[in-house]
Design a protein around this motif. Sequence first.
Motif, mmCIF file in Angstrom:
data_model
loop_
_atom_site.group_PDB
_atom_site.id
_atom_site.type_symbol
_atom_site.label_atom_id
_atom_site.label_comp_id
_atom_site.label_asym_id
_atom_site.label_seq_id
_atom_site.Cartn_x
_atom_site.Cartn_y
_atom_site.Cartn_z
ATOM 1 N N UNK A 50 21.955 12.651 -2.410
ATOM 2 C CA UNK A 50 21.069 13.446 -1.559
ATOM 3 C C UNK A 50 21.541 14.878 -1.382
ATOM 4 N N UNK A 64 13.035 5.323 -6.191
ATOM 5 C CA UNK A 64 12.041 5.691 -7.172
ATOM 6 C C UNK A 64 11.491 4.433 -7.845
ATOM 7 N N UNK A 120 18.941 -2.227 -3.239
ATOM 8 C CA UNK A 120 19.511 -0.914 -2.936
ATOM 9 C C UNK A 120 20.440 -1.001 -1.733
ATOM 10 N N UNK A 143 17.624 11.861 -16.880
ATOM 11 C CA UNK A 143 16.701 12.644 -16.057
ATOM 12 C C UNK A 143 16.245 13.896 -16.790
ATOM 13 N N UNK A 156 22.090 7.002 -14.123
ATOM 14 C CA UNK A 156 22.162 5.609 -14.527
ATOM 15 C C UNK A 156 23.437 5.303 -15.307
ATOM 16 N N UNK A 157 23.852 4.044 -15.199
ATOM 17 C CA UNK A 157 24.847 3.531 -16.122
ATOM 18 C C UNK A 157 24.188 3.211 -17.456
ATOM 19 N N UNK A 191 22.774 19.932 -5.841
ATOM 20 C CA UNK A 191 21.797 20.057 -6.918
ATOM 21 C C UNK A 191 21.363 18.705 -7.463
ATOM 22 N N UNK A 192 21.947 17.623 -6.984
ATOM 23 C CA UNK A 192 21.605 16.307 -7.515
ATOM 24 C C UNK A 192 20.475 15.650 -6.738
ATOM 25 N N UNK A 193 19.947 16.338 -5.767
ATOM 26 C CA UNK A 193 18.938 15.731 -4.916
ATOM 27 C C UNK A 193 17.758 15.246 -5.736
ATOM 28 N N UNK A 194 17.403 13.974 -5.588
ATOM 29 C CA UNK A 194 16.253 13.420 -6.256
ATOM 30 C C UNK A 194 16.517 12.900 -7.650
ATOM 31 N N UNK A 195 17.682 13.155 -8.209
ATOM 32 C CA UNK A 195 17.971 12.752 -9.583
ATOM 33 C C UNK A 195 18.719 11.432 -9.591
ATOM 34 N N UNK A 196 18.177 10.438 -10.274
ATOM 35 C CA UNK A 196 18.878 9.178 -10.467
ATOM 36 C C UNK A 196 19.822 9.316 -11.660
ATOM 37 N N UNK A 206 13.747 20.197 -9.765
ATOM 38 C CA UNK A 206 15.071 19.943 -10.321
ATOM 39 C C UNK A 206 14.890 19.627 -11.796
ATOM 40 N N UNK A 252 23.178 7.090 -2.410
ATOM 41 C CA UNK A 252 22.594 5.764 -2.331
ATOM 42 C C UNK A 252 22.774 5.090 -3.690
ATOM 43 N N UNK A 274 18.363 5.501 -18.828
ATOM 44 C CA UNK A 274 17.466 6.658 -18.726
ATOM 45 C C UNK A 274 18.215 7.943 -18.376
ATOM 46 N N UNK A 309 11.947 10.630 -17.034
ATOM 47 C CA UNK A 309 13.208 10.244 -17.658
ATOM 48 C C UNK A 309 12.961 9.932 -19.140
ATOM 49 N N UNK A 367 27.626 11.303 -0.165
ATOM 50 C CA UNK A 367 27.331 9.917 0.180
ATOM 51 C C UNK A 367 26.060 9.456 -0.533
ATOM 52 N N UNK A 378 17.159 10.022 -0.068
ATOM 53 C CA UNK A 378 17.497 8.711 -0.638
ATOM 54 C C UNK A 378 16.326 7.747 -0.757
ATOM 55 N N UNK A 431 21.723 1.779 -6.390
ATOM 56 C CA UNK A 431 20.611 0.916 -6.752
ATOM 57 C C UNK A 431 20.981 0.044 -7.956
ATOM 58 N N UNK A 475 11.921 16.817 -12.114
ATOM 59 C CA UNK A 475 11.218 16.247 -10.975
ATOM 60 C C UNK A 475 10.216 17.265 -10.435
ATOM 61 N N UNK A 527 21.751 7.803 -6.458
ATOM 62 C CA UNK A 527 20.890 8.905 -6.052
ATOM 63 C C UNK A 527 21.667 9.711 -5.029
ATOM 64 N N UNK A 560 22.192 2.092 1.009
ATOM 65 C CA UNK A 560 22.190 3.528 1.280
ATOM 66 C C UNK A 560 23.446 4.050 1.949
#
Lengths: 115, 113
Positions: free
Chosen positions: A95, B102, A49, B45, A105-106, A98-103, B56, A32, B43, B35, A30, B99, A34, B48, A93, A51
């Motif tokens: 949660x 940033x 955003x 990644x 992007x398109x 292994x993707x925790x914290x990584x944005x 990460x 979030x 961008x 990034x 699930x 969530x 942005x 972090x 983003x 969530x």
Amino acid sequence: GDSVTQMEGPVTLSEEAFLTINCTYTATGYPSLFWYVQYPGEGLQLLLKATKADDKGSNKGFEATYRKETTSFHLEKGSVQVSDSAVYFCALLNAGGTSYGKLTFGQGTILTVHP
Amino acid sequence: DAGVTQSPTHLIKTRGQQVTLRCSPKSGHDTVSWYQQALGQGPQFIFQYYEEEERQRGNFPDRFSGHQFPNYSSELNVNALLLGDSALYLCASSVQGRNQPQHFGDGTRLSIL
């Protein structure tokens, strides 16, 4: 892995026109969602955003609704201004795992608004 | 309330050199992400940092390394620069937690000759 796909641009509109920029995503769990905006020579600014599913994010006349059933987060504005000319990025983003914290992007959509 | 600040704004290096970019997070933020944004792209990644550790990492070679200091500021180091490293390097800060959004600085434009 996670991915975000934006409608191909660039988009050119006249002032006061209606704007839609499509964004769809692929992600586990699930995430979030942005929208960020980047003006020439600047970094990214958080525009709005959401969530969780059915949340609507809004800011400065822009809106986007988190649609889990269609995995979409389309950006809309009812009446664009010349000052809205910029590059718009959809991002997620995640949660979990292994993707925790990584944005993620398109590729970005260039919007140009003419007077 | 200062936002995310990055230095320098622009930098020109030659192939094979090393570079250090710096970032100060937004007040109250404890997590820093880096990034790379190539021209005309979104961008990507790099990594972090939280509690002075790399938490990460994205798909970047070991030539890219970083550090976080006790005051939460951070550095990005790139060794053995390649032409393909030319890009805008963006720092983003956030509060550690599920969530959390940033917030980005204006970036450092790195050009490799």
